[in-house]
Design a protein around this motif. Structure first.
Motif, PDB file in Angstrom:
ATOM      1  N   LEU A 163      68.403  58.369  49.696  1.00 36.39           N
ATOM      2  CA  LEU A 163      68.443  59.658  50.390  1.00 36.39           C
ATOM      3  C   LEU A 163      67.766  60.774  49.587  1.00 36.39           C
ATOM      4  CD1 LEU A 163      69.338  60.711  53.081  1.00 36.39           C
ATOM      5  CD2 LEU A 163      71.585  61.210  52.125  1.00 36.39           C
ATOM      6  N   PRO A 164      68.043  60.922  48.290  1.00 37.42           N
ATOM      7  CA  PRO A 164      67.312  61.933  47.516  1.00 37.42           C
ATOM      8  C   PRO A 164      65.809  61.688  47.494  1.00 37.42           C
ATOM      9  CG  PRO A 164      69.273  61.245  46.341  1.00 37.42           C
ATOM     10  CD  PRO A 164      69.116  60.293  47.490  1.00 37.42           C
ATOM     11  N   ASP A 165      65.401  60.413  47.526  1.00 38.75           N
ATOM     12  CA  ASP A 165      63.970  60.114  47.511  1.00 38.75           C
ATOM     13  C   ASP A 165      63.305  60.522  48.830  1.00 38.75           C
ATOM     14  OD1 ASP A 165      61.813  59.032  45.917  1.00 38.75           O
ATOM     15  OD2 ASP A 165      61.712  57.390  47.361  1.00 38.75           O
ATOM     16  N   LEU A 166      64.022  60.362  49.944  1.00 43.39           N
ATOM     17  CA  LEU A 166      63.493  60.807  51.237  1.00 43.39           C
ATOM     18  C   LEU A 166      63.316  62.320  51.241  1.00 43.39           C
ATOM     19  CD1 LEU A 166      65.665  58.585  53.610  1.00 43.39           C
ATOM     20  CD2 LEU A 166      63.225  58.317  53.155  1.00 43.39           C
TER      21      LEU A 166
ATOM     22  N   ARG B 216      80.247  65.132  53.818  1.00 39.41           N
ATOM     23  CA  ARG B 216      80.760  65.080  52.442  1.00 39.41           C
ATOM     24  C   ARG B 216      79.725  64.468  51.508  1.00 39.41           C
ATOM     25  NH1 ARG B 216      85.514  63.272  54.980  1.00 39.41           N
ATOM     26  NH2 ARG B 216      85.049  61.132  54.309  1.00 39.41           N
ATOM     27  N   TYR B 217      79.045  63.448  52.005  1.00 40.21           N
ATOM     28  CA  TYR B 217      78.051  62.774  51.179  1.00 40.21           C
ATOM     29  C   TYR B 217      76.863  63.698  50.876  1.00 40.21           C
ATOM     30  CZ  TYR B 217      74.982  59.185  49.364  1.00 40.21           C
ATOM     31  OH  TYR B 217      74.164  58.458  48.551  1.00 40.21           O
ATOM     32  N   PHE B 218      76.436  64.474  51.865  1.00 40.62           N
ATOM     33  CA  PHE B 218      75.337  65.418  51.641  1.00 40.62           C
ATOM     34  C   PHE B 218      75.708  66.426  50.547  1.00 40.62           C
ATOM     35  CE2 PHE B 218      74.326  64.780  56.409  1.00 40.62           C
ATOM     36  CZ  PHE B 218      73.644  63.607  56.129  1.00 40.62           C
ATOM     37  N   VAL B 219      76.940  66.891  50.583  1.00 41.14           N
ATOM     38  CA  VAL B 219      77.400  67.842  49.566  1.00 41.14           C
ATOM     39  C   VAL B 219      77.364  67.193  48.183  1.00 41.14           C
ATOM     40  CG1 VAL B 219      79.388  69.170  48.742  1.00 41.14           C
ATOM     41  CG2 VAL B 219      78.814  69.152  51.187  1.00 41.14           C
ATOM     42  N   GLN B 220      77.810  65.942  48.110  1.00 41.48           N
ATOM     43  CA  GLN B 220      77.844  65.242  46.815  1.00 41.48           C
ATOM     44  C   GLN B 220      76.446  65.032  46.243  1.00 41.48           C
ATOM     45  OE1 GLN B 220      79.979  61.612  47.537  1.00 41.48           O
ATOM     46  NE2 GLN B 220      81.851  62.667  48.160  1.00 41.48           N
ATOM     47  N   THR B 221      75.446  64.897  47.119  1.00 39.32           N
ATOM     48  CA  THR B 221      74.077  64.660  46.666  1.00 39.32           C
ATOM     49  C   THR B 221      73.252  65.944  46.646  1.00 39.32           C
ATOM     50  OG1 THR B 221      73.537  63.980  48.940  1.00 39.32           O
ATOM     51  CG2 THR B 221      73.988  62.237  47.349  1.00 39.32           C
TER      52      THR B 221
ATOM     53  N   ILE C  82      63.160  50.385  50.862  1.00 37.75           N
ATOM     54  CA  ILE C  82      63.545  51.785  50.651  1.00 37.75           C
ATOM     55  C   ILE C  82      64.662  51.948  49.616  1.00 37.75           C
ATOM     56  CG2 ILE C  82      62.786  52.487  52.939  1.00 37.75           C
ATOM     57  CD1 ILE C  82      65.721  52.492  53.810  1.00 37.75           C
ATOM     58  N   LYS C  83      65.139  50.838  49.068  1.00 38.74           N
ATOM     59  CA  LYS C  83      66.115  50.942  47.975  1.00 38.74           C
ATOM     60  C   LYS C  83      65.440  51.348  46.663  1.00 38.74           C
ATOM     61  CE  LYS C  83      67.982  46.799  48.502  1.00 38.74           C
ATOM     62  NZ  LYS C  83      67.380  46.291  49.759  1.00 38.74           N
ATOM     63  N   PHE C  84      64.111  51.363  46.699  1.00 35.24           N
ATOM     64  CA  PHE C  84      63.326  51.767  45.535  1.00 35.24           C
ATOM     65  C   PHE C  84      62.480  52.991  45.902  1.00 35.24           C
ATOM     66  CE2 PHE C  84      64.175  47.239  45.273  1.00 35.24           C
ATOM     67  CZ  PHE C  84      64.719  47.125  43.996  1.00 35.24           C
ATOM     68  N   PRO C  85      61.986  53.739  44.919  1.00 37.99           N
ATOM     69  CA  PRO C  85      61.217  54.955  45.225  1.00 37.99           C
ATOM     70  C   PRO C  85      60.045  54.688  46.158  1.00 37.99           C
ATOM     71  CG  PRO C  85      61.757  54.872  42.879  1.00 37.99           C
ATOM     72  CD  PRO C  85      62.174  53.555  43.455  1.00 37.99           C
ATOM     73  N   LEU C  86      59.853  55.576  47.122  1.00 38.33           N
ATOM     74  CA  LEU C  86      58.750  55.448  48.064  1.00 38.33           C
ATOM     75  C   LEU C  86      57.426  55.733  47.359  1.00 38.33           C
ATOM     76  CD1 LEU C  86      60.302  57.298  51.148  1.00 38.33           C
ATOM     77  CD2 LEU C  86      60.055  54.833  50.819  1.00 38.33           C
ATOM     78  N   PRO C  87      56.346  55.070  47.789  1.00 38.38           N
ATOM     79  CA  PRO C  87      55.053  55.212  47.107  1.00 38.38           C
ATOM     80  C   PRO C  87      54.303  56.482  47.525  1.00 38.38           C
ATOM     81  CG  PRO C  87      54.841  53.687  48.930  1.00 38.38           C
ATOM     82  CD  PRO C  87      56.301  54.071  48.872  1.00 38.38           C
TER      83      PRO C  87
END
Length: 262
Positions: A178-181, A223-228, A146-151
């Motif tokens: 997280l953005p990919d999910l 905080r992390y959600f806001v940053q992303t 999951i460190k790479f884009p999901l197929p």
């Protein structure tokens, strides 16, 4: 999956009241009152041991939250499925679960009416059971880093649920994962994350997970959600909390409800 089965080491102490068995069956001339007292004491200790959570009555509850002494949010997802259905309604029609032991979650979701389910297993499944291997052969469950884009294409699933896996990622990889999910979901993303202080992977399993789990606080995650640029799903949060209150359900993990990217 080498990851975790319920610890079989918890058991009653050698028949519970063996120390008192001799007093009951001995041919000695001890007082009947002494024998009765020992029996009552043994029964009291057995009941107290059971209610302490390590015995008969506590075993099922503990099985929901631990694999081999390690905390699991994946099992917490299974407990939360009825609450999630109340909160998300039709958005539970096409679900992707991402996390260790995903086969167990997918199998349970597939038993729900009007629900299609898929899974992504981030780690090896060499010792998976027959049911899990069958799900992999059918393409329902995939093994993927999951460190790479999901197929999957954008918005392939109405809801994406992730458990345990994010706790093992550094911020560097979270920035990708997280953005990919959120990308592959259309109606929302639900994250089950460990609470600070909970134990995760043992040292012997670090070669599998790559690094010790990092138990982050809710304020860190927010905080992390806001940053992303990920926004919390206020409507889902409210419905989830209401459904949980009606069922007297108290999550043993942190649960975050996020909107998908639009």
């Amino acid at each position: 999956m080498s990851r975790r089965q319920v610890n079989p080491s918890r058991r009653f102490v050698d028949s519970g009241s063996i120390p008192f068995a001799g007093a009951l069956h001995s041919k000695s001339r001890s007082s009947p009152l002494l024998s009765i007292g020992l029996v009552l004491l043994g029964a009291f200790l057995l009941v107290a041991y059971s209610y302490s959570g390590a015995g008969l009555f506590g075993g099922e509850k503990e099985a929901f939250s631990k694999f081999e002494g390690d905390f699991s949010c994946t099992l917490e997802v299974q407990r939360a499925i009825p609450i999630l259905k109340k909160a998300y309604g039709d958005s539970m029609r096409k679900v992707l679960h991402v996390g260790p032991d995903t086969c167990s979650v997918v199998s349970k979701l597939l038993k729900e009416e009007e629900t299609e389910a898929w899974g992504v297993e981030p780690y090896d499944i060499e010792d998976a059971d027959g049911n899990c291997k069958s799900l992999v052969r059918k393409g329902i469950v995939r093994v993927a880093d999951i460190k790479f884009p999901l197929p999957y294409r954008p918005k392939s699933f109405s809801l994406v649920i992730v458990s345990d896996a994010l706790d093992y990622l550094s911020p560097k990889y979270l920035n990708r994962t997280l953005p990919d999910l959120a990308r592959v979901s259309s109606d929302g993303l639900v994250i089950f994350a460990g609470l600070p202080g909970q134990q995760k992977a043992k040292v012997a399993e670090l070669s599998k997970f790559g690094r010790p789990a990092k138990m982050r606080s809710s304020s860190w995650w927010i905080r992390y959600f806001v940053q992303t640029s990920l926004e919390e799903n206020e409507a889902a949060i409210k419905k989830f909390d209401q459904a949980a209150a009606k069922k007297s359900y108290k999550p043993a993990c942190q649960v975050f409800h996020l909107n998908s990217y639009h």
